[in-house]
Design a protein around this motif. Sequence first.
Motif, PDB file in Angstrom:
ATOM      1  N   VAL A 105      47.111  31.217  44.774  1.00  0.00           N
ATOM      2  CA  VAL A 105      46.943  31.466  46.213  1.00  0.00           C
ATOM      3  C   VAL A 105      46.396  30.202  46.849  1.00  0.00           C
ATOM      4  O   VAL A 105      45.523  29.549  46.284  1.00  0.00           O
ATOM      5  N   TYR A 106      46.958  29.863  48.043  1.00  0.00           N
ATOM      6  CA  TYR A 106      46.442  28.697  48.780  1.00  0.00           C
ATOM      7  C   TYR A 106      45.643  29.238  49.961  1.00  0.00           C
ATOM      8  O   TYR A 106      46.204  29.772  50.917  1.00  0.00           O
ATOM      9  N   ALA A 107      44.288  29.122  49.856  1.00  0.00           N
ATOM     10  CA  ALA A 107      43.420  29.653  50.931  1.00  0.00           C
ATOM     11  C   ALA A 107      42.013  29.094  50.767  1.00  0.00           C
ATOM     12  O   ALA A 107      41.724  28.379  49.801  1.00  0.00           O
ATOM     13  N   ASP A 108      41.148  29.450  51.711  1.00  0.00           N
ATOM     14  CA  ASP A 108      39.721  29.133  51.563  1.00  0.00           C
ATOM     15  C   ASP A 108      39.146  30.204  50.624  1.00  0.00           C
ATOM     16  O   ASP A 108      39.209  31.405  50.935  1.00  0.00           O
ATOM     17  N   TYR A 109      38.580  29.774  49.513  1.00  0.00           N
ATOM     18  CA  TYR A 109      38.183  30.703  48.451  1.00  0.00           C
ATOM     19  C   TYR A 109      37.247  31.797  48.970  1.00  0.00           C
ATOM     20  O   TYR A 109      37.499  32.990  48.801  1.00  0.00           O
TER      21      TYR A 109
END
Length: 495
Positions: free
Chosen positions: A369-373
Amino acid sequence: MKLIYQYMLCFLLVVTTCLAVTAVAIYHYTEDLAYRHTLTELEGYSDNLQKQALKIDPATGNIKNITAESLDLLQQTLANDRIAIDLFDPDGYRLYPQPRGDKDQRPAFSPKILKRLQDGEVIYSRNGQKNRPQGLKTQDPTTYVVKPWFNRDQQLKAIIYLGMPCVSINTSMQNVRRKLLITFLISAIIAIVMSWFLANFQVRKIERLQKATKQIKHGNFKVEVQQTGNDEISDLAADFNEMAHSLQLSNEEIQRQERQNKEFMMNASHEMRTPLTTINGLLEGLAYDAIPKNLRAHSIDLMRDETKRLIRLVNDNLDYEKIRTNQLPLNQTEFDAVQPLSNVVSQLQASAKEAKNQLQLQLPPKLPVYADYDRFIQIIFNIVQNAIQFTHQGKILIDGQRLPKEAATVITIKDNGIGMTPAQLQNIWVRYYKADPSRKSTKYSESGLGLAIVHQLMEQHHDEIAVTSHFHQGTTFKLTFYDAAVIQKRQSSPR
Ligand SMILES: Nc1ncnc2c1ncn2[C@@H]1O[C@H](COP(=O)(O)OP(=O)(O)O)[C@@H](O)[C@H]1O
Ligand SMILES: [Mg+2]
């Protein structure tokens, strides 16, 4: 000056200038024609006379047919046209009318003119005095032809002068002038009337715009200016309509925001009033010893819970505002979502059990997933928490899937809880919205802010969130997290 008069003046100027130029041209042409006609006529008489005259008497060698009597007769015939005839011998001495006979008669022409005549030149004059023979009866301006007569042997036999006073031409030209003036005046009157209609037509278009502008000034944005024709004013009317439409839209937007702000203030105050009233009541109970000793500890616990709820409310609000105004920068990275999802599930397992719910996770071995953790966890946590909250003795399934074609990872959170009606579903992203305001629990963050924050976060990520729900059947949230490359593209092209 009023626009209508300006327009009229312009039209009139153009029309009268055209009319004046045409009139002057016609006048000059007619005048020229009149002179030419006169000169041709005079020359015609001269030629006719010459034909008769040049029959030379073989005996004397003189002009045979022309006598003073015949010329007198002709003169009388032409008297109506006031044409005068003078005849001179080759040396310029007058032969007719009646030579004076005296010896000191002088040639009527200057030697220069005589030479020209002897050389065969015909002298024409429209109204001049120049080159005129001397000793004519009249001194008035005259149109005349002076023509030398040659016989077949090219010998100069006589010089004839035929003249008509300019007065005749001037009189007819005066007539022409008067007629032209009347025509000009009638045309000018027609032009005034027509220019009034034309100017009025143009000005009415502008007046329509003016009226619409006034309406806008008074706050009525629902105006539409009628478009006629294909000119600049019609274009302006089209632009004006567009402007009015966008003004109306922004006015509606302003009103909507005002309404929202009002609602927000009311909701926020309402949300705070409940815990504050509880705390206040308990404090007063404590202050006046109205609470039995054995219940005091419980009262303090209650106050603590309410205070925490207040703090959470304030924090959630601040969070929402920060996200909304982009003050909470995201640190987007690619990570494997299996671990954080498992963590959320184990954290919420206890409350799921409490509501007799089954909480299940269905994931592939790896789920990038590409996101702010941290924000990712916050999003999932909020949605799963809601699912638990609104499901009783049911099942909640968290499913993760990789979609390589779309370069995205999709996480769905599905419950078979109370669900929502379409009307409720419509509002879930709105701050402080609760489908059922009577339900109250301090265990979960029941402020109506959770989904509003989730929605803002997903937007900030340039990712997508969708929800489907059926009343009494259940709700499904679908979160699509795109890969870095897609997100960069989406960032550069605004949605
Ligand atoms: N899974 C769900 N099932 C049914 N209703 C839900 C679900 N999730 C959210 N809702 C509805 O949306 C409202 C807003 O949710 P949320 O913003 O999280 O606020 P809160 O949880 O504080 O009430 C809830 O009050 C509820 O009515
Ligand atoms: Mg919630």
